[in-house]
Enzyme design. Structure first.
Site, PDB file in Angstrom:
ATOM      1  N   ARG A  77       0.822  -1.218   0.000  1.00  0.00           N
ATOM      2  CA  ARG A  77       0.000   0.000   0.000  1.00  0.00           C
ATOM      3  C   ARG A  77       0.852   1.263   0.000  1.00  0.00           C
ATOM      4  O   ARG A  77       0.405   2.323  -0.443  1.00  0.00           O
ATOM      5  CB  ARG A  77      -0.998  -0.035   1.162  1.00  0.00           C
ATOM      6  CG  ARG A  77      -2.125  -1.041   0.908  1.00  0.00           C
ATOM      7  CD  ARG A  77      -3.052  -1.143   2.089  1.00  0.00           C
ATOM      8  NE  ARG A  77      -2.388  -1.613   3.284  1.00  0.00           N
ATOM      9  CZ  ARG A  77      -2.101  -2.896   3.542  1.00  0.00           C
ATOM     10  NH1 ARG A  77      -2.419  -3.827   2.675  1.00  0.00           N
ATOM     11  NH2 ARG A  77      -1.496  -3.226   4.654  1.00  0.00           N
ATOM     12  N   GLU A 114       6.043 -10.802  14.335  1.00  0.00           N
ATOM     13  CA  GLU A 114       5.551 -11.477  15.536  1.00  0.00           C
ATOM     14  C   GLU A 114       5.859 -12.986  15.451  1.00  0.00           C
ATOM     15  O   GLU A 114       6.315 -13.588  16.397  1.00  0.00           O
ATOM     16  CB  GLU A 114       4.047 -11.220  15.666  1.00  0.00           C
ATOM     17  CG  GLU A 114       3.519 -11.595  17.032  1.00  0.00           C
ATOM     18  CD  GLU A 114       2.056 -11.256  17.161  1.00  0.00           C
ATOM     19  OE1 GLU A 114       1.481 -10.707  16.209  1.00  0.00           O
ATOM     20  OE2 GLU A 114       1.495 -11.574  18.226  1.00  0.00           O
TER      21      GLU A 114
HETATM   22  P1  AMP Z   1       4.832  -2.497  11.169  1.00  0.00           P
HETATM   23  O1  AMP Z   1       6.096  -2.954  10.494  1.00  0.00           O
HETATM   24  O2  AMP Z   1       4.420  -3.380  12.302  1.00  0.00           O
HETATM   25  O3  AMP Z   1       4.902  -1.035  11.569  1.00  0.00           O
HETATM   26  O4  AMP Z   1       3.653  -2.677  10.130  1.00  0.00           O
HETATM   27  C1  AMP Z   1       3.494  -1.784   9.127  1.00  0.00           C
HETATM   28  C2  AMP Z   1       3.084  -2.461   7.847  1.00  0.00           C
HETATM   29  O5  AMP Z   1       2.056  -3.430   8.046  1.00  0.00           O
HETATM   30  C3  AMP Z   1       2.521  -1.413   6.914  1.00  0.00           C
HETATM   31  O6  AMP Z   1       3.080  -1.640   5.648  1.00  0.00           O
HETATM   32  C4  AMP Z   1       1.024  -1.621   6.962  1.00  0.00           C
HETATM   33  O7  AMP Z   1       0.519  -1.600   5.642  1.00  0.00           O
HETATM   34  C5  AMP Z   1       0.813  -2.988   7.580  1.00  0.00           C
HETATM   35  N1  AMP Z   1      -0.113  -2.963   8.737  1.00  0.00           N
HETATM   36  C6  AMP Z   1       0.205  -3.205  10.030  1.00  0.00           C
HETATM   37  N2  AMP Z   1      -0.868  -3.161  10.797  1.00  0.00           N
HETATM   38  C7  AMP Z   1      -1.909  -2.861  10.002  1.00  0.00           C
HETATM   39  C8  AMP Z   1      -3.322  -2.681  10.226  1.00  0.00           C
HETATM   40  N3  AMP Z   1      -3.872  -2.794  11.440  1.00  0.00           N
HETATM   41  N4  AMP Z   1      -4.098  -2.372   9.167  1.00  0.00           N
HETATM   42  C9  AMP Z   1      -3.556  -2.267   7.920  1.00  0.00           C
HETATM   43  N5  AMP Z   1      -2.244  -2.443   7.660  1.00  0.00           N
HETATM   44  C10 AMP Z   1      -1.429  -2.747   8.681  1.00  0.00           C
END
Ligand code: AMP
Length: 189
Positions: A77, A114
């Site tokens: 995205r 995770e």
């Molecule tokens: P992080 O690496 O944990 O910060 O996760 C970020 C990535 O995961 C981004 O590219 C987001 O598109 C996706 N992501 C994580 N959590 C969500 C969520 N609750 N809803 C949509 N996309 C998420």
């Protein structure tokens, strides 16, 4: 010459669009996760334009001068948002992709999820030494994706001016994970 809307006005329009057009999907892709579905926002031309303008402000200084050389979007995205942000700023767009998708020489960084591990890649010649880049994604959650992308930029000899996201999940330690990187988030949920 008339001035355009202020940064505050742009942000207010973008926040209203986010409130109205991002849909919470419970238990997707797995139980316990509330997925932020931005597809209705992308399908709304005024809402999409508003969030792109608000994200692009993160690539300008207080005078409106563009201060970045590239905009990087993270698969998948992040691509959709980063490409029009790059065009709004008049700079190049660079994709950061999952392992094995980029066809030429890459830098790679692996990071813990995770459960398990993920690897992100950047074409080795996509960011030139000394270039400043803005990272763009839809959601800042744990911050692992942004931290890994910053490492890729630094392997290339570039630096990150900041990260701009539509939403940060305030109950997760995204900001702490990304350390001293400037975070522009249009909304905290
Ligand atoms: P992080 O690496 O944990 O910060 O996760 C970020 C990535 O995961 C981004 O590219 C987001 O598109 C996706 N992501 C994580 N959590 C969500 C969520 N609750 N809803 C949509 N996309 C998420």
């Amino acid at each position: 010459m008339t001035d355009g809307p202020s940064v505050q006005e742009v942000d207010a329009v973008a926040r209203e669009a986010l409130d109205r057009l991002v849909v919470d999907v419970n238990d997707f892709p797995e139980p316990g996760i509330v997925f932020k579905d931005i597809t209705p926002l992308l399908a709304d031309p005024a809402g999409f334009a508003a969030v792109v303008a608000a994200l692009a402000a993160a690539g300008r200084d207080a005078d409106g001068t563009v201060v970045v050389d590239k905009v990087l979007g993270m698969e998948a995205r992040g691509f959709i948002l980063a490409a029009p942000v790059a065009m709004a700023l008049g700079v190049g767009f660079v994709p950061v992709r999952k392992a094995g998708r980029l066809p030429r020489a890459t830098y790679a960084v692996s990071y813990a999820l995770e459960y398990g591990e993920a690897t992100l890649e950047l074409h080795a010649d996509a960011v030139a030494p000394g270039e400043r880049v803005l990272l763009v994604d839809d959601v800042l959650a744990t911050g692992g994706t942004v931290r890994a992308t910053r490492e890729l930029v630094e392997k290339s000899g570039g630096s990150c001016s900041g990260v701009a996201v539509l939403m940060e999940l305030g109950f997760l330690p995204g900001r702490a994970t990304v350390g001293d990187l400037t975070v522009t988030s249009l909304m905290t949920v």
